[in-house]
Design a protein around this motif. Structure first.
Motif, PDB file in Angstrom:
ATOM      1  N   VAL A 184      15.612   7.443   3.461  1.00 12.40           N
ATOM      2  CA  VAL A 184      16.594   6.386   3.698  1.00 12.40           C
ATOM      3  C   VAL A 184      15.945   5.012   3.547  1.00 12.40           C
ATOM      4  N   GLY A 185      14.929   4.926   2.671  1.00  7.73           N
ATOM      5  CA  GLY A 185      14.251   3.648   2.496  1.00  7.73           C
ATOM      6  C   GLY A 185      14.111   3.327   1.022  1.00  7.73           C
ATOM      7  N   ALA A 186      12.868   3.009   0.642  1.00 12.75           N
ATOM      8  CA  ALA A 186      12.609   2.634  -0.742  1.00 12.75           C
ATOM      9  C   ALA A 186      12.985   3.797  -1.670  1.00 12.75           C
ATOM     10  N   PRO A 187      13.704   3.496  -2.756  1.00 13.30           N
ATOM     11  CA  PRO A 187      14.160   4.543  -3.662  1.00 13.30           C
ATOM     12  C   PRO A 187      13.022   5.044  -4.557  1.00 13.30           C
ATOM     13  N   PRO A 188      13.184   6.224  -5.166  1.00 11.60           N
ATOM     14  CA  PRO A 188      12.130   6.777  -6.026  1.00 11.60           C
ATOM     15  C   PRO A 188      11.781   5.855  -7.192  1.00 11.60           C
ATOM     16  N   THR A 189      12.726   4.966  -7.587  1.00  9.54           N
ATOM     17  CA  THR A 189      12.402   4.053  -8.688  1.00  9.54           C
ATOM     18  C   THR A 189      11.441   2.959  -8.254  1.00  9.54           C
ATOM     19  N   GLN A 190      11.378   2.681  -6.943  1.00 11.21           N
ATOM     20  CA  GLN A 190      10.429   1.697  -6.416  1.00 11.21           C
ATOM     21  C   GLN A 190       9.689   2.344  -5.256  1.00 11.21           C
ATOM     22  N   PRO A 191       8.824   3.297  -5.534  1.00  9.82           N
ATOM     23  CA  PRO A 191       8.268   4.076  -4.431  1.00  9.82           C
ATOM     24  C   PRO A 191       7.280   3.264  -3.592  1.00  9.82           C
ATOM     25  N   ILE A 249      -0.421   4.320  -5.874  1.00  6.76           N
ATOM     26  CA  ILE A 249      -0.754   3.834  -4.532  1.00  6.76           C
ATOM     27  C   ILE A 249      -0.822   2.312  -4.513  1.00  6.76           C
ATOM     28  N   LEU A 250      -1.496   1.734  -5.526  1.00  4.78           N
ATOM     29  CA  LEU A 250      -1.618   0.277  -5.564  1.00  4.78           C
ATOM     30  C   LEU A 250      -0.242  -0.375  -5.623  1.00  4.78           C
ATOM     31  N   TYR A 251       0.620   0.165  -6.488  1.00  4.58           N
ATOM     32  CA  TYR A 251       1.954  -0.415  -6.603  1.00  4.58           C
ATOM     33  C   TYR A 251       2.797  -0.100  -5.363  1.00  4.58           C
ATOM     34  N   GLY A 252       2.591   1.102  -4.816  1.00  5.54           N
ATOM     35  CA  GLY A 252       3.357   1.492  -3.623  1.00  5.54           C
ATOM     36  C   GLY A 252       2.998   0.626  -2.431  1.00  5.54           C
ATOM     37  N   MET A 253       1.693   0.325  -2.309  1.00  4.07           N
ATOM     38  CA  MET A 253       1.234  -0.490  -1.193  1.00  4.07           C
ATOM     39  C   MET A 253       1.824  -1.901  -1.288  1.00  4.07           C
ATOM     40  N   LEU A 265       4.558   3.558  -0.086  1.00  2.62           N
ATOM     41  CA  LEU A 265       3.633   4.609   0.367  1.00  2.62           C
ATOM     42  C   LEU A 265       4.402   5.759   1.008  1.00  2.62           C
ATOM     43  N   GLY A 266       5.450   5.430   1.772  1.00  2.00           N
ATOM     44  CA  GLY A 266       6.240   6.469   2.430  1.00  2.00           C
ATOM     45  C   GLY A 266       6.921   7.374   1.415  1.00  2.00           C
ATOM     46  N   THR A 267       7.485   6.757   0.358  1.00  2.00           N
ATOM     47  CA  THR A 267       8.129   7.561  -0.676  1.00  2.00           C
ATOM     48  C   THR A 267       7.104   8.481  -1.333  1.00  2.00           C
ATOM     49  N   LEU A 268       5.909   7.947  -1.598  1.00  2.00           N
ATOM     50  CA  LEU A 268       4.865   8.756  -2.236  1.00  2.00           C
ATOM     51  C   LEU A 268       4.515   9.962  -1.376  1.00  2.00           C
ATOM     52  N   ILE A 269       4.447   9.728  -0.041  1.00  2.00           N
ATOM     53  CA  ILE A 269       4.111  10.828   0.852  1.00  2.00           C
ATOM     54  C   ILE A 269       5.236  11.869   0.844  1.00  2.00           C
ATOM     55  N   ARG A 270       6.476  11.343   0.784  1.00  2.00           N
ATOM     56  CA  ARG A 270       7.620  12.259   0.723  1.00  2.00           C
ATOM     57  C   ARG A 270       7.525  13.145  -0.513  1.00  2.00           C
ATOM     58  N   PRO A 273      -5.337   1.238 -13.402  1.00  3.96           N
ATOM     59  CA  PRO A 273      -5.646   1.695 -14.764  1.00  3.96           C
ATOM     60  C   PRO A 273      -4.375   1.814 -15.611  1.00  3.96           C
ATOM     61  N   THR A 274      -3.265   2.221 -15.022  1.00  6.04           N
ATOM     62  CA  THR A 274      -2.026   2.350 -15.785  1.00  6.04           C
ATOM     63  C   THR A 274      -0.905   1.714 -14.983  1.00  6.04           C
ATOM     64  N   ASN A 275       0.206   1.420 -15.670  1.00  2.53           N
ATOM     65  CA  ASN A 275       1.393   0.994 -14.948  1.00  2.53           C
ATOM     66  C   ASN A 275       2.302   2.203 -14.799  1.00  2.53           C
ATOM     67  N   PRO A 276       2.391   2.755 -13.585  1.00  2.00           N
ATOM     68  CA  PRO A 276       3.095   4.026 -13.412  1.00  2.00           C
ATOM     69  C   PRO A 276       4.589   3.920 -13.688  1.00  2.00           C
ATOM     70  N   PHE A 277       5.104   2.689 -13.756  1.00  4.68           N
ATOM     71  CA  PHE A 277       6.541   2.552 -13.962  1.00  4.68           C
ATOM     72  C   PHE A 277       6.886   2.262 -15.418  1.00  4.68           C
ATOM     73  N   ASP A 278       5.864   2.245 -16.250  1.00  3.33           N
ATOM     74  CA  ASP A 278       6.101   2.037 -17.674  1.00  3.33           C
ATOM     75  C   ASP A 278       6.156   3.415 -18.334  1.00  3.33           C
ATOM     76  N   PRO A 279       7.356   3.867 -18.737  1.00  2.00           N
ATOM     77  CA  PRO A 279       7.472   5.228 -19.262  1.00  2.00           C
ATOM     78  C   PRO A 279       6.569   5.451 -20.468  1.00  2.00           C
ATOM     79  N   ALA A 280       6.274   4.381 -21.203  1.00  2.00           N
ATOM     80  CA  ALA A 280       5.467   4.520 -22.411  1.00  2.00           C
ATOM     81  C   ALA A 280       4.056   4.989 -22.099  1.00  2.00           C
ATOM     82  N   SER A 281       3.584   4.636 -20.912  1.00  2.00           N
ATOM     83  CA  SER A 281       2.188   4.966 -20.617  1.00  2.00           C
ATOM     84  C   SER A 281       2.060   6.354 -20.003  1.00  2.00           C
TER      85      SER A 281
END
Lengths: 314, 327, 569
Positions: A256-263, A98-102, A265-270, A54-62
């Motif tokens: 020690v993996g994917a950074p918060p800018t590119q989360p 989740i969709l983008y994280g997956m 699933l593991g980052t999301l759980i963190r 529904p949204t692009n979570p990495f687009d600050p405008a949205s």
């Protein structure tokens, strides 16, 4: 009456596949069908994430910070917007993240397994076919690496690579470093299986028949031996994919993996873990379920494949 | 037999030398140790002095040798981040990790073997199938999720057990601290031990099951049945012993894995062990700590593997005789 | 009243459910066994003979089950008993011996431990008494120094000795019936004879009844009192051994007996008494039409001089500390153009190694190989290519000699294409033509190897070998994995190739009767050395070397077998 022409054409590959015991077993196994469907659904929805989310979570405008901490399926107190799986602290739609994280989890997992597979196949074929010193060196390295759990090897490689990367590139490079780390930690399984299969196949007479006419070692390895060593590789690859996805999630969870800018699933759980105690369970719950579904689906497929491709178990 | 063990010991030494080389190279080449230790404000004399002090002006093999010598004496340098000797920090935290690893290792091995044998013998039974299905969820559930789940259930919802830390500890003999002797220490141990042990248990169980099924297909098992031996004798005497040959190796590897996976468990439960230390070291690129941790656990792994190899000789008579020939 | 029969099998049927419906492995089989009798159960693969053995023991694999008929032991029905009741009978009253002594014993337990546990399971003895009995048993089956042997592990015994241990295990509780499933198939001829003699003496001594399951007519002729012949799950004929073998009534038995190679006579061709529509045509005359004529060399076609091959037995880092095992030791012989030269020997004699050395598959550790007067070992590429065009090989195992992932046309075309013998455009036609001529039909080209039987696969191998139109053919045990009737077909084909195409052949075999049928001259190998080299007929009539004499003496005699249809040469 005209004579009916006798059909002598070979059945195509697809027809052969449809008629095979393998496909028959697949059709008959509810576990295989369901897990295949789940994995395909997850893979497709992450591939088409930009269309589905529904949204692009990495687009600050949205993003609207007012939407923060909206529980799932409930309208937000301020904006009256409603989200399928709620929102996180920054008002990002959990379903979209989740969709983008997956996507990232799958990309890292698949690339790492592909990398490990190619490396493992090449080294396994070489050591199995040529033997001697080459084999001794490759398999010793494999043995030593096997002594160390792959997650630890991945962490170490990640740590070292991080040390080599200039600070300003670390976030950008993180994904590639992850793939390298997980891939390098996992090639041993492939190499051992391929070497084992190569040793078995090498002693078979069809290889002698090819040597007899002077075919080169590479032609024999690639045209003759490799196709016969692929079934165990397929099984290992599937199981490795589940392990790689879990390894990526674990590393990202540990920070020690994917950074918060590119989360992933593991980052999301963190991130979600921090809100578990304060009652915002959905930020953790949905990514965790997705990860479990993905890993379980792939594992079930791998488990079924192993049974189906191992004739001794029948 | 002797030559087998000597060869294994030789291999172990080789492994230690290689990991030593990796640890040393990390220390030497990842980033600039001088930069890391002195920071921005420094004089040229400071740099030169430190360079000489660290031996960085010497040739590579000499430095490596010096590093090994120091490592053997427990001297791994000073943590970039904490500014204390690495050995001191490690020693302080080792008991926590070891106690956790021992408890969960025992859990994993005991339950893993028992359930594996059960599911192999009753392979078409309902209970065995339920266990196998559950075990797949177990393998698919990352350790950290198990931990979070347990915390949510037993700490947040039920409030029975603590969600982090080690509880109260008692000092033993100067440097060892144990959580086994206090109620809060034991309580704190429950969730981390289960978290850490569960995944390994699942792996051991699945391995024991598949190895045992393989053994049960062998001719000597058919022949044992044909001689009229009881099912119990066939399963627990003949099949089990043959199953253990490959399983012992893997259990050795799994015990090593427990120490590695302790990193994850310790992070989730904020357990004050070496794993937590290591993960912080990676985040902050604290190379001396990483290198020391690597050396420490490789000594452990090599030790475990050596024990496994010697166990092997006791289980398998074929290794006891040194035979010439034999293809 | 007690019946005189030990085992009474009546109308026994065994069914295995499969994906394509139930498979009936045994249909209405009837068989009787008396005390002191060795009853042979003979048939080719798929006849269901082993299934009967497993059914008696209650040890059918997977979902197989008895779907009809009864098995009585001493008058009591034992078919349909529950597992516990069957187990009480197994080992105690009815014992079984399996084919492979290498895998029948648990490698992690001493021989004594395995004997003692079996003895105490069935007899009410103490541990010490059981050990005494175990020692007696080892002694009885002819194992020297039983006291020491009791505490040894299976890997410390040779193959023949292990089979003796297996027999001792079967005798633990003085059973009335022993089912021996191919007990000597994995053993060399000399050891086979000893084991069969042992079984015979046990039967005479203790009046047990033995069901001897085998595919080998020689074993049947020499060892059994009565015989049951099976074909595709059904009993086709039974009776006293002399009667059935000497005067077979059923067409299948006749075809089977006619196909057995005889050690005592040479036939020109094996008679093709066909049964079950399995005969196939071999159009060798058509093949001969466009076969290239090559001028025969003056001297021998192949010369092997002082061949030597060592394998690493124990590795070491220092070359001086490595230990080697000499597989081939100073072997020399010539092969004349157009002849079939045989190499015969037991397992480990080095015969296959020599074949592979001549084919260029193994590097030589000593000596040299000359082909048509030119040195092959260490030759330049051009000479090697020319050599490879003129030599082909047929292997032992039809299941491993064809790549399972390649289609038949690709398999047959590969040598011809790679060596550039045929233009690429003509390859497809040539392949179809060859498949047609070896009797498989052109349609075989688009199938995969697993769709063919063992004999058909060997025909594919022959087609592959013929595609390059070679002068020299190496046959490495080409029929030892095949059923006897299929073996006869393939041997006839090879005879045709030699006769019509003038092919020179090196024929490797462990089977003396086959060698007699096939070869012009024979070399006998023992432990890597050539002990005797003779014209075949001279060798069989008057062997000189003691080892050759021993081998000939130990061969199962086939005097009982009907000679119907055998035209003696």
């Amino acid at each position: 009456m005209t004579e009916t022409p006798i059909e002598t054409r070979a059945p195509g590959r697809w027809a052969r596949f449809r008629d095979s015991d393998f496909f028959y077993a697949f059709k008959r196994s509810p576990v295989a069908l369901v897990s295949f469907a789940v994995v395909m659904l997850l893979v497709l929805s992450s591939v088409f994430a930009p269309l589905i989310a529904p949204t692009n979570p990495f687009d600050p405008a949205s993003l609207n910070l007012m939407n923060g901490f909206t529980p799932p399926m409930e309208p937000n107190a301020f904006t009256q917007e409603s989200f399928l799986m709620g929102t996180d602290d920054q008002g990002r739609d959990v379903f979209s993240t989740i969709l983008y994280g997956m996507r990232i989890s799958l990309f890292v997992g698949l690339s790492a397994v592909l990398f490990a597979m190619v490396l493992g196949i090449v080294l396994g074929l070489i050591s199995g076919y040529f033997g001697g010193w080459t084999e001794t060196i490759i398999m010793r390295i494999a043995d030593v690496q096997l002594t160390f759990p792959s997650i630890l090897v991945a962490m170490l490689i990640f740590g070292i690579a991080k040390g080599f990367t200039p600070v300003e590139y670390r976030d950008q490079m993180a994904i590639w470093v992850l793939i390298l780390a997980i891939g390098l930690s996992d090639w041993v399984q492939f190499a051992r299986v391929v070497r084992g299969a190569t040793l078995v196949e090498k002693s078979k007479d069809y290889v002698a028949a090819a040597q007899l006419i002077g075919r080169s070692p590479w032609a024999i390895m690639i045209r003759h031996i490799l196709p016969n060593a692929l079934s165990p590789v397929l099984v290992i690859a599937t199981i490795s994919l589940a392990l790689a996805i879990i390894a990526e999630a674990t590393l990202s969870f540990l920070g020690v993996g994917a950074p918060p800018t590119q989360p992933s699933l593991g980052t999301l759980i963190r991130i979600g873990q921090g809100f578990l105690f304060s009652g915002e369970w959905w930020i953790l719950f949905f990514p965790a379920c997705t990860l479990l579904a993905l890993a379980l689906g792939v594992n079930l497929l791998g488990d079924w494949l192993r049974d189906a491709l191992n004739p001794r178990l029948k | 037999m002797l030559s087998f063990i000597i060869r294994r010991i030789g291999q172990s030494v080789l492994v230690l030398l290689i990991t030593g080389l990796i640890a040393f190279s990390m220390f030497r080449f990842v980033g600039d140790p001088i930069d890391n230790m002195l920071g921005q404000e420094r004089t040229l004399e400071d740099v030169e002095r430190l360079r000489a002090q660290l031996g960085l002006d010497q040739p590579f093999p000499v430095q490596y040798f010096k590093f090994l010598e120091n490592a053997a004496q427990g001297n791994f340098g000073v943590s970039y981040r904490q500014g204390r000797p690495v050995a001191e920090i490690l020693l302080e935290r080792a008991p926590a990790t070891l106690e956790l690893a021992i408890v969960s290792g025992l859990l994993a091995v005991a339950f893993g073997i028992a359930l594996g044998v059960f599911t192999a013998i009753r392979r078409n039974g309902v209970a065995a199938n339920v266990i196998m299905a559950t075990s797949l969820i177990g393998v698919s559930l990352p350790t950290f999720l198990i931990g979070i789940l347990l915390i949510y259930l037993f700490s947040v919802e039920l409030g029975w057990l603590p969600s982090f830390g080690r509880g109260d500890t008692v000092a033993l003999g100067g440097w060892w601290t144990t959580g086994f002797l206090t109620e809060s220490g034991l309580k704190a141990l429950v969730l981390p031990a289960i978290t850490l042990g569960l995944y390994q248990m699942t792996l051991i169980m699945r391995l024991v099951r598949s190895e045992m099924l393989e053994v049960l297909r062998q001719d000597y098992i058919r022949f044992a049945r044909a001689r009229g031996l009881k099912e119990r004798t066939v399963n627990f005497r003949h099949a089990l012993k043959n199953t253990m040959v490959p399983v012992v190796t893997v259990i050795g590897l799994q015990l090593g894995a427990i120490i590695a996976f302790a990193i994850i468990t310790e992070t989730v439960f904020q357990w004050p062990g070496v794993g937590l230390l290591f993960i912080n070291a990676i985040q902050f690129v604290d190379i001396p700590v990483m290198a020391a941790y690597l050396m420490l656990i490789s000594v452990m792994f090599v030790g475990i593997n050596l024990i496994v190899d010697i166990l092997y000789v006791f289980i398998d008579p074929r290794l006891r005789v040194d035979r010439a020939g034999g293809h | 009243m007690m019946t005189d029969t030990l085992l009474d099998i009546e109308d026994l049927s065994v069914t295995f459910p499969t994906r394509r419906g139930p498979f009936i492995a045994v249909r209405d089989a009837t068989l009787n066994l008396s005390p002191g009798e060795i009853h042979g159960l003979v048939g080719e693969s798929g006849a269901g003979k082993s299934t009967i053995g497993a059914a008696i023991m209650g040890l059918l694999e997977g979902a197989g089950h008895i779907s009809g008929g009864t098995v009585h032991f001493r008058g009591d029905a034992i078919s349909g008993r529950d597992r516990a009741a069957m187990r009480a009978l197994r080992g105690k009253k009815i014992s079984m011996i399996f084919q492979d002594p290498l895998t029948s014993l648990n490698p992690l337990f001493t021989v004594g431990a395995q004997l003692v546990e079996t003895i105490t399971e069935h007899l009410d003895l103490t541990e010490a008494q059981a050990r005494d009995r175990a020692r007696d048993l080892l002694d009885r089956v002819g194992i020297p120094d039983p006291d020491t042997r009791l505490d040894q592990y299976p890997h410390q015994f040779s193959g023949g000795m292990r089979q003796r241990v297996v027999i001792a295990l079967a005798l633990c509780s003085e059973p009335d019936v022993i089912i021996a499933d191919e007990p000597t198939t994995a053993l060399d001829v000399s050891i086979q004879k000893q084991i069969l003699d042992l079984i015979r003496s046990l039967v005479d001594e203790r009046q047990v009844g033995v069901i001897l399951i085998t595919h080998d007519m020689g074993v049947i002729a020499e060892t059994t009192d009565s015989v049951t012949v099976m074909y595709m799950g059904e009993v086709v004929e039974h009776g006293a051994t002399a009667q059935v073998l000497g005067h077979p009534e059923h067409e299948y038995t006749r075809s089977l007996i006619a196909a057995v190679p005889r050690p005592d006579r040479k036939v020109e061709r094996f008679p093709q008494i066909s049964y079950g529509g399995r005969e196939t045509r071999f159009a060798v005359e058509e093949l001969a039409k466009d076969w290239p004529e090559t001028p025969a060399p003056d001297g021998p076609l192949v010369e092997a001089r002082g061949l030597e091959k060592r394998f690493l037995a124990k590795g070491a880092i220092l070359p001086g500390m490595r230990q080697y095992f000499t597989a081939v030791d100073d072997v020399s012989f010539d092969i004349r153009p157009g002849e079939v030269f045989g190499l015969v020997g037991e397992s480990g004699s080095g015969k296959s190694t020599i074949a592979r050395m001549i084919a260029g598959l193994y590097p030589l550790d000593g000596g040299e190989v000359l082909f048509d007067g030119q040195r092959v070992s260490g030759a330049d590429t051009a000479t090697l290519t020319s050599f490879r065009r003129q030599i082909q090989m047929i292997f032992q195992d039809p299941f491993s000699s064809l790549n399972p992932r390649h289609r038949v046309d690709r398999i047959v075309a590969e040598p011809a294409l790679h060596l550039g013998v045929i233009p690429e455009a003509e390859v497809a036609d040539r392949v179809r033509d060859l498949l047609e001529k070896v009797g498989l039909g052109a349609d075989a080209a688009v199938k995969y190897p697993h769709e063919f039987s063992g004999g058909q696969r060997q025909r594919i191998s022959i087609a592959r070998a013929l595609a390059t139109q070679p002068r020299f053919l190496i046959c490495d045990e080409p029929t030892s994995a095949l059923d006897v009737s299929i073996q006869a077909q393939i041997l006839n084909m090879l005879k045709d190739l030699q006769e019509h195409l003038g092919l020179t052949m090196l024929f490797i075999s462990h089977d003396l009767p086959v060698v007699r049928q096939m070869c012009d001259r024979v070399g006998v190998l023992k432990d890597g050395r050539l002990v005797e080299l003779q014209d075949t007929e001279t060798l069989f009539a008057a062997p000189e070397d003691p080892y050759t004499q021993e081998l000939l003496r130990l061969m199962p005699k086939t005097d009982l077998l009907s000679t119907e249809g055998l035209a003696e040469l």
